[in-house]
Enzyme design. Structure first.
Site, PDB file in Angstrom:
ATOM      1  N   GLY A 261       0.856  -1.177   0.000  1.00 35.65           N
ATOM      2  CA  GLY A 261       0.000   0.000   0.000  1.00 35.65           C
ATOM      3  C   GLY A 261       0.895   1.230   0.000  1.00 35.65           C
ATOM      4  O   GLY A 261       1.052   1.931  -0.997  1.00 35.65           O
ATOM      5  N   CYS A 328     -10.278  20.622  18.610  1.00 35.09           N
ATOM      6  CA  CYS A 328     -10.258  20.900  20.046  1.00 35.09           C
ATOM      7  C   CYS A 328      -9.791  19.673  20.805  1.00 35.09           C
ATOM      8  O   CYS A 328     -10.569  18.941  21.427  1.00 35.09           O
ATOM      9  CB  CYS A 328     -11.613  21.393  20.498  1.00 35.09           C
ATOM     10  SG  CYS A 328     -11.893  23.031  19.806  1.00 35.09           S
TER      11      CYS A 328
END
Ligand code: PLP
Length: 403
Positions: A261, A328
């Site tokens: 990959g 966040c």
């Protein structure tokens, strides 16, 4: 790809943006096949979980690659991209017998990685050819999260359980046409590969119907200048020789398979972001970009290194920055990096963004996933649109509960 061209793409398609260089994918594929040109039958199955955009799959298909898939949805995507079922291998881990049956129904090659399913599958479908994923217990891989061949790994059937495999095969009369291993990612130690191949060769002698041996993947690519990488050419010459000798000594005409990959797509990808804020604290200068772990999680998940370049000011004075995202949560892309002076609005480029980058992206913080662009011969092609608010709402059901 030149800086100016990349910056122009962020003007055309906005940022953040994934950009893939088709020619790099092609040259990596050719490098691998050239390294193994001494083997009569070679098959490269692209591990599509690295980057599964259908336009990328079509490039690999044009190169004559097969596909390595790990879910039935990946199988469906591969078929949609035009791969023939016989060119797709299904190598899942820990999935249900039902999912394996679905993949079988689609006509793809099944690879089984545990004794329980092997026995159930063999009893129900003794005529369906099966590949067995073996675990040779070679400790290899860049870090413990991506080393999957060691003794305590959940992957594969232990090489020490070979007698049990043969009992299942004999009892069910099932047909074993392939054996497989995949020992992890980021391996650059060729000796580890070769030790594992010896183990697989030994195991293979006792399977009478063997047609191929799949050596998995895990090739290491460079992440920065001077970084080490798997010496594909050396591996090619050493393993080809061993493989040919094995075919001769066992009087078989086997296919050698790999399923890379990262090697094929990692370096082809660049992730372009725009700097929202430059913030000086008491100890650090932060550059916050318009992205985060929602788009590129590898630095936070694997401590992966992605080289960061300021495309807008390539020749500026070098300074030290910690590049962070807007999520966040702590989402640090790179700490204390030496980068050409950064201003707000500059375009920062993350290298090695082809593999496990977009394919691991999410909508965390209800943010959109970025667009993807493919470059071929200097032309840009949009291959995925940026998400919109509709995509965030998609499949949600607004239930009003009366409190
Ligand atoms: C993920 C995976 C690969 C690809 O690994 P890379 O390190 O990206 O080359 C190959 N085979 C299997 C079974 C995999 O799960």
């Amino acid at each position: 790809m030149k800086n100016k061209f990349l910056i122009s793409l962020t003007e055309k398609y906005e940022s953040p943006l994934y950009v893939y260089d088709a020619e790099k994918i092609i040259s990596q594929y050719q490098r691998l096949t050239n390294a193994f040109s001494g083997v009569k039958k070679l098959k490269i199955n692209y591990a599509m979980k690295a980057l599964s955009n259908i336009s990328i799959l079509k490039i690999l298909k044009s190169l004559n690659a097969g596909l390595d898939t790990v879910s039935v949805q990946e199988v469906q995507l591969g078929l949609k991209a035009g791969f023939k079922p016989q060119d797709i291998i299904f190598t899942p881990n820990g999935v249900s017998l039902e999912e394996i049956e679905q993949a079988m129904g689609l006509g793809v090659q099944i690879n089984i990685d545990n004794l329980s399913i092997l026995e159930q599958f063999g009893q129900k479908y003794p005529k369906v050819p099966v590949c067995i994923r073996m675990n040779p217990h070679i400790m290899a891989g860049g870090n413990s999260k991506i080393s999957v061949g060691h003794i305590d790994s959940k992957f594969g059937i232990s090489i020490h359980q070979t007698p049990h495999i043969h009992r299942v095969v004999k009892n069910t009369g099932m047909l074993i046409t392939g054996i497989h291993m995949h020992t992890g990612s980021d391996i650059y130690d060729i000796d580890a590969f070769l030790r594992a191949t010896d183990i697989l060769f030994d195991a293979g002698r006792d399977f009478d119907n063997l047609e191929y041996i799949d050596f998995g993947s895990g090739f290491k690519v460079p992440y920065k200048e001077g970084d080490n990488q798997t010496d594909i050419e050396e591996l090619g010459s050493k393993l080809s020789k061993k493989f040919n000798e094995y075919c001769t000594s066992t009087k078989r005409d086997l296919t050698l398979m790999f399923e890379p990959g990262k090697f094929l797509v990692s370096e082809a990808g660049k992730f372009l972001t725009s700097v929202n804020v430059v913030k000086q604290t008491t100890s650090t200068v932060f550059a916050s970009v318009d992205s985060g772990l929602n788009h590129l999680i590898r630095p936070m998940f694997y401590d992966a290194y992605h080289h960061i370049v300021n495309l807008s000011n390539p020749n500026g004075k070098k300074r030290f920055y910690t590049v962070v995202g807007y999520i966040c949560e702590t989402d640090t892309f790179g700490s204390n990096r030496k980068i050409s002076e950064i201003k707000e609005g500059d375009i920062l480029c993350f290298n090695n963004a082809g593999a496990y980058a977009f394919s691991m992206a999410s909508n965390y913080n209800s943010r959109y996933r970025p667009a993807e662009v493919l470059i071929y011969k200097g032309k840009d092609y949009l291959i995925r649109e940026r998400e919109t608010f509709e995509d965030i709402l998609n499949k949600q059901i607004a239930v009003n509960i009366t409190l």
